[in-house]
Structure formats: structure tokens, C-alpha cells
Design a protein around this motif. Structure first.
Motif, PDB file in Angstrom:
ATOM      1  N   ARG A 167       0.841  -1.205   0.000  1.00 38.41           N
ATOM      2  CA  ARG A 167       0.000   0.000   0.000  1.00 38.41           C
ATOM      3  C   ARG A 167       0.871   1.249   0.000  1.00 38.41           C
ATOM      4  NH1 ARG A 167      -3.809  -3.036   3.128  1.00 38.41           N
ATOM      5  NH2 ARG A 167      -2.728  -2.531   5.067  1.00 38.41           N
ATOM      6  N   HIS A 168       2.059   1.154   0.590  1.00 38.59           N
ATOM      7  CA  HIS A 168       2.968   2.299   0.654  1.00 38.59           C
ATOM      8  C   HIS A 168       4.066   2.223  -0.398  1.00 38.59           C
ATOM      9  CE1 HIS A 168       1.111   3.507   4.448  1.00 38.59           C
ATOM     10  NE2 HIS A 168       1.174   2.239   4.805  1.00 38.59           N
ATOM     11  N   ASN A 169       4.415   1.010  -0.807  1.00 38.18           N
ATOM     12  CA  ASN A 169       5.477   0.828  -1.786  1.00 38.18           C
ATOM     13  C   ASN A 169       5.173  -0.419  -2.613  1.00 38.18           C
ATOM     14  OD1 ASN A 169       7.764   0.450  -3.262  1.00 38.18           O
ATOM     15  ND2 ASN A 169       9.188   0.491  -1.543  1.00 38.18           N
ATOM     16  N   PRO A 170       4.612  -0.248  -3.806  1.00 33.51           N
ATOM     17  CA  PRO A 170       4.201  -1.403  -4.617  1.00 33.51           C
ATOM     18  C   PRO A 170       5.344  -2.354  -4.965  1.00 33.51           C
ATOM     19  CG  PRO A 170       3.229   0.616  -5.485  1.00 33.51           C
ATOM     20  CD  PRO A 170       4.233   1.031  -4.452  1.00 33.51           C
ATOM     21  N   GLN A 171       6.599  -1.894  -4.863  1.00 31.14           N
ATOM     22  CA  GLN A 171       7.747  -2.736  -5.193  1.00 31.14           C
ATOM     23  C   GLN A 171       8.304  -3.481  -3.975  1.00 31.14           C
ATOM     24  OE1 GLN A 171       8.348  -2.925  -8.443  1.00 31.14           O
ATOM     25  NE2 GLN A 171       6.709  -1.411  -8.646  1.00 31.14           N
ATOM     26  N   ALA A 172       7.707  -3.284  -2.820  1.00 29.63           N
ATOM     27  CA  ALA A 172       8.254  -3.876  -1.590  1.00 29.63           C
ATOM     28  C   ALA A 172       8.078  -5.390  -1.578  1.00 29.63           C
ATOM     29  CB  ALA A 172       7.576  -3.261  -0.378  1.00 29.63           C
ATOM     30  N   GLY A 201      10.160   3.897   3.071  1.00 33.28           N
ATOM     31  CA  GLY A 201      10.658   3.678   1.717  1.00 33.28           C
ATOM     32  C   GLY A 201      11.524   2.445   1.561  1.00 33.28           C
ATOM     33  N   ILE A 202      11.741   1.714   2.653  1.00 32.29           N
ATOM     34  CA  ILE A 202      12.499   0.468   2.567  1.00 32.29           C
ATOM     35  C   ILE A 202      11.757  -0.521   1.664  1.00 32.29           C
ATOM     36  CG2 ILE A 202      13.228  -1.569   3.898  1.00 32.29           C
ATOM     37  CD1 ILE A 202      15.092   0.682   4.404  1.00 32.29           C
ATOM     38  N   ASN A 203      12.511  -1.297   0.875  1.00 32.73           N
ATOM     39  CA  ASN A 203      11.905  -2.226  -0.084  1.00 32.73           C
ATOM     40  C   ASN A 203      11.872  -3.674   0.375  1.00 32.73           C
ATOM     41  OD1 ASN A 203      11.407  -0.286  -2.033  1.00 32.73           O
ATOM     42  ND2 ASN A 203      13.406  -0.523  -2.998  1.00 32.73           N
ATOM     43  N   LEU A 204      12.711  -4.048   1.343  1.00 34.64           N
ATOM     44  CA  LEU A 204      12.868  -5.459   1.687  1.00 34.64           C
ATOM     45  C   LEU A 204      12.659  -5.660   3.181  1.00 34.64           C
ATOM     46  CD1 LEU A 204      13.591  -8.351   0.945  1.00 34.64           C
ATOM     47  CD2 LEU A 204      16.019  -7.713   1.045  1.00 34.64           C
ATOM     48  N   PHE A 205      11.695  -6.509   3.514  1.00 30.95           N
ATOM     49  CA  PHE A 205      11.314  -6.769   4.901  1.00 30.95           C
ATOM     50  C   PHE A 205      11.536  -8.245   5.212  1.00 30.95           C
ATOM     51  CE2 PHE A 205       9.044  -3.265   3.140  1.00 30.95           C
ATOM     52  CZ  PHE A 205       9.167  -2.272   4.096  1.00 30.95           C
ATOM     53  N   ILE A 206      12.370  -8.523   6.197  1.00 26.39           N
ATOM     54  CA  ILE A 206      12.734  -9.888   6.555  1.00 26.39           C
ATOM     55  C   ILE A 206      11.980 -10.273   7.831  1.00 26.39           C
ATOM     56  CG2 ILE A 206      14.643 -11.462   7.006  1.00 26.39           C
ATOM     57  CD1 ILE A 206      14.764  -9.974   4.291  1.00 26.39           C
ATOM     58  N   THR A 207      11.304 -11.411   7.815  1.00 21.59           N
ATOM     59  CA  THR A 207      10.447 -11.762   8.946  1.00 21.59           C
ATOM     60  C   THR A 207      10.349 -13.271   9.127  1.00 21.59           C
ATOM     61  OG1 THR A 207       8.215 -11.497   9.869  1.00 21.59           O
ATOM     62  CG2 THR A 207       8.377 -11.734   7.483  1.00 21.59           C
ATOM     63  N   SER A 208      10.059 -13.673  10.361  1.00 16.14           N
ATOM     64  CA  SER A 208       9.710 -15.065  10.679  1.00 16.14           C
ATOM     65  C   SER A 208       8.274 -15.168  11.175  1.00 16.14           C
ATOM     66  CB  SER A 208      10.649 -15.608  11.768  1.00 16.14           C
ATOM     67  OG  SER A 208      11.991 -15.463  11.410  1.00 16.14           O
ATOM     68  N   ALA A 209       7.612 -14.030  11.319  1.00 18.66           N
ATOM     69  CA  ALA A 209       6.306 -13.985  11.978  1.00 18.66           C
ATOM     70  C   ALA A 209       5.243 -14.891  11.335  1.00 18.66           C
ATOM     71  CB  ALA A 209       5.799 -12.538  12.039  1.00 18.66           C
ATOM     72  N   PRO A 210       5.167 -15.007   9.984  1.00 11.06           N
ATOM     73  CA  PRO A 210       4.100 -15.838   9.415  1.00 11.06           C
ATOM     74  C   PRO A 210       4.123 -17.290   9.873  1.00 11.06           C
ATOM     75  CG  PRO A 210       4.981 -14.394   7.729  1.00 11.06           C
ATOM     76  CD  PRO A 210       5.879 -14.254   8.928  1.00 11.06           C
ATOM     77  N   TYR A 211       5.301 -17.816  10.205  1.00  9.24           N
ATOM     78  CA  TYR A 211       5.383 -19.220  10.614  1.00  9.24           C
ATOM     79  C   TYR A 211       4.589 -19.503  11.889  1.00  9.24           C
ATOM     80  CZ  TYR A 211       9.431 -19.175   7.443  1.00  9.24           C
ATOM     81  OH  TYR A 211      10.258 -19.041   6.354  1.00  9.24           O
ATOM     82  N   TYR A 212       4.377 -18.478  12.684  1.00 12.39           N
ATOM     83  CA  TYR A 212       3.728 -18.651  13.988  1.00 12.39           C
ATOM     84  C   TYR A 212       2.308 -18.090  13.988  1.00 12.39           C
ATOM     85  CZ  TYR A 212       8.536 -19.698  14.993  1.00 12.39           C
ATOM     86  OH  TYR A 212       9.787 -20.269  14.946  1.00 12.39           O
ATOM     87  N   ALA A 213       1.746 -17.916  12.799  1.00 10.78           N
ATOM     88  CA  ALA A 213       0.378 -17.412  12.672  1.00 10.78           C
ATOM     89  C   ALA A 213      -0.625 -18.448  13.169  1.00 10.78           C
ATOM     90  CB  ALA A 213       0.092 -17.069  11.215  1.00 10.78           C
ATOM     91  N   ALA A 214      -1.765 -17.961  13.619  1.00  8.67           N
ATOM     92  CA  ALA A 214      -2.844 -18.868  14.016  1.00  8.67           C
ATOM     93  C   ALA A 214      -3.349 -19.624  12.795  1.00  8.67           C
ATOM     94  CB  ALA A 214      -3.981 -18.077  14.648  1.00  8.67           C
TER      95      ALA A 214
END
Length: 279
Positions: A119-124, A255-268
Motif C-alpha cells: 500500500r505504501h510501496n508497490p515494489q516492496a 521507503g524500505i523495499n525489503l522486509f525480513i520476517t519469521s512472523a508468518p510461521y507462527y500465525a494462528a
């Protein structure tokens, strides 16, 4: 599609039914024809279909997919339908349901994060780490991809990423370290993690391809971008550490383009309704 071997599919099925289904056998359901339907109870992203279909096929059944990995569906949309002997349907029921529920949960969380940043950066890009729940990495990879995410690094053999624990063993010659990596791994991008702003300042002259900002606040990310511009560095910045569905939009605004995460693995998990009826 990510290929799952017969051994992997067998392991998923045998975990729940190592010697068949005692209840169905005792009730003499072996020869009774029946049909089974899996539906997503709430609207959202679908994942796990390919694996679920392969599991049911392993049981000698002929399932029919009504949707595919990566699709968005309405509530109670049928995902898979299958007919066959009632005892075989019961053997597949819970194992397949769990794969679908967990995979849909991971995919939904990933899709929500992707939507928030784009929504803020279509290339993210939202990319998930190798820090998955033990034994689930391959399922997790398929679910993240179905959610529109990327894989940051599926394992140590995938990419070059230097942590402070590497640098602790190498001394202070950051320029020499990055130069060595570029010589020895010319086909890979060189990423180095920065633990704080002082760390970032030390890394900028070496100009690695990516500097991964670990556990930086939004304000610190803005400061890091200012330092990058001042140094006229061509390094790209990524953010990691504590990035999740609740805060990723705030980071995306920088404006950062790359987001590194582990959060989805622990989703309900997402609820999957299973109905078995006479055929």
C-alpha cells in the motif's frame, strides 16, 4: 509447485495413522462409499492444496481440487472434494485438515503483510527467514509463496549473509571481508547485518550489496537511510528482527523495499471445515 517426495507424504500420513483407523475399522466402515469435502470457514488466502491432494492420492483416492494455492476465496468455499471408502477418507481427514489449516494460516499472515507494505510501496518484498518451526520448513516455504511472499534464505547453502558472530571471528577489516566474499562468491549478493547505527557506519565504506538492519526502530531506519545517502553508498537496506503484521506498514512508510520476517510461521491456523457423508 514445490515437490514433496513419497517419503515426506508418507510421514505426514503415518504420523496420525501408523496402523490404520481403529474406530472406522471397528465400525465396519471399510467398504462403505462416502464423500468428503474440505472448505475454508472464513474468506481469505488458500495454501496447502498441492500437498493435500498428493496425500489423498497416496491413499489410493482421486481427489478433485476446487481451488489452488495462492487463490483468495469466500467463506465456506470448497477447497477439495473426494470420494471413496469411508475408512480411507477418515485416515486422510485429520492429517490433510491440519496441513490445510496451518498452511492457510501462514499464507494469510504473509498475504496481510504483503498488502500492508505494498500500500505504501508497490515494489516492496516480504521475505521469510529459515527460522521456521522445526520439521515444517518445506510446508512453510510453499505457504509463504502462496501468500505472495519470498524466501529470504531457505538454508545456509542458499545465500551469503554475514552476522556479527561471523565478524567476531574475523577482526575489524570489514573492507577486506566484503572484498573476499565478492571474489569467492561472485554469483551471490553479499549481505551483512548491522546491529546498530555505529555498526552501520563501519559497514558503509565496504559497500556490501545489502545491509540488513537488525531490530532497528523506525526512527533508526530513517537515520540509517540518511547515513547511506551521506556516504553515497550503493548498498540496499533491508529491515529484520521483530517485523510483523502489526508494525510492517510503519516501516514501509520509510521507503524500505525489503522486509525480513519469521512472523508468518507462527500465525494462528485458519479453520478448515471437513464434512464426510454417505455417497
Amino acid at each position: 509447485m514445490i515437490y514433496f517426495s513419497d517419503q515426506e507424504l508418507d510421514a505426514l500420513l503415518l504420523e496420525d495413522a501408523p496402523r490404520g483407523d481403529l474406530t472406522s475399522r471397528t465400525l465396519n466402515l471399510t467398504r462403505q462409499p462416502a464423500r468428503m469435502r474440505f472448505s475454508r470457514k472464513s474468506p481469505g488466502r488458500v495454501a496447502g492444496i498441492d500437498v493435500a491432494m498428493a496425500m489423498l492420492t497416496k491413499l489410493g483416492l482421486s481427489p478433485v481440487a476446487r481451488t489452488g494455492d495462492g487463490d483468495d476465496v469466500d467463506a465456506m468455499t470448497p477447497l477439495i472434494e473426494v470420494q471413496g471408502p469411508a475408512n480411507l477418507l477418515h485416515i486422510g481427514w485429520k492429517s490433510v485438515q491440519v496441513v490445510l489449516e496451518w498452511s492457510c494460516g501462514v499464507a494469510q499472515y504473509t498475504a496481510d503483510m504483503v498488502a500492508a507494505v505494498q500500500r505504501h510501496n508497490p515494489q516492496a518484498v516480504v521475505a521469510c527467514t529459515r527460522k521456521s518451526i522445526p520439521g515444517t520448513r518445506k510446508l512453510a516455504t510453499a505457504a509463504v509463496l502462496a501468500g505472495g511472499g519470498h524466501i529470504h534464505r531457505a538454508g545456509l547453502s542458499e545465500s551469503v549473509l554475514v552476522f556479527s558472530n561471523h565478524r567476531n571471528l574475523l577482526g575489524d577489516d570489514v573492507n577486506g571481508m566484503v572484498a573476499q566474499l565478492k571474489r569467492q562468491a561472485p554469483e551471490n549478493k553479499i549481505a551483512v547485518e548491522a546491529d546498530d547505527l555505529d555498526d552501520l557506519k563501519a559497514l558503509l565504506p565496504a559497500n556490501p550489496d545489502i545491509i540488513q538492519l537488525d531490530k532497528f526502530s523506525v526512527d533508526e531506519v530513517c537515520q540509517a537511510q540518511h547515513l547511506l545517502r551521506q556516504a553515497r553508498s550503493t548498498s540496499a537496506l533491508s529491515v529484520a528482527g521483530g517485523i510483523n503484521r502489526d508494525n510492517v506498514a510503519d516501516y514501509a512508510k520509510t521507503g524500505i523495499n525489503l522486509f525480513i520476517t519469521s512472523a508468518p510461521y507462527y500465525a494462528a491456523p485458519q479453520d478448515i471445515k471437513v464434512i464426510i457423508q454417505p455417497n
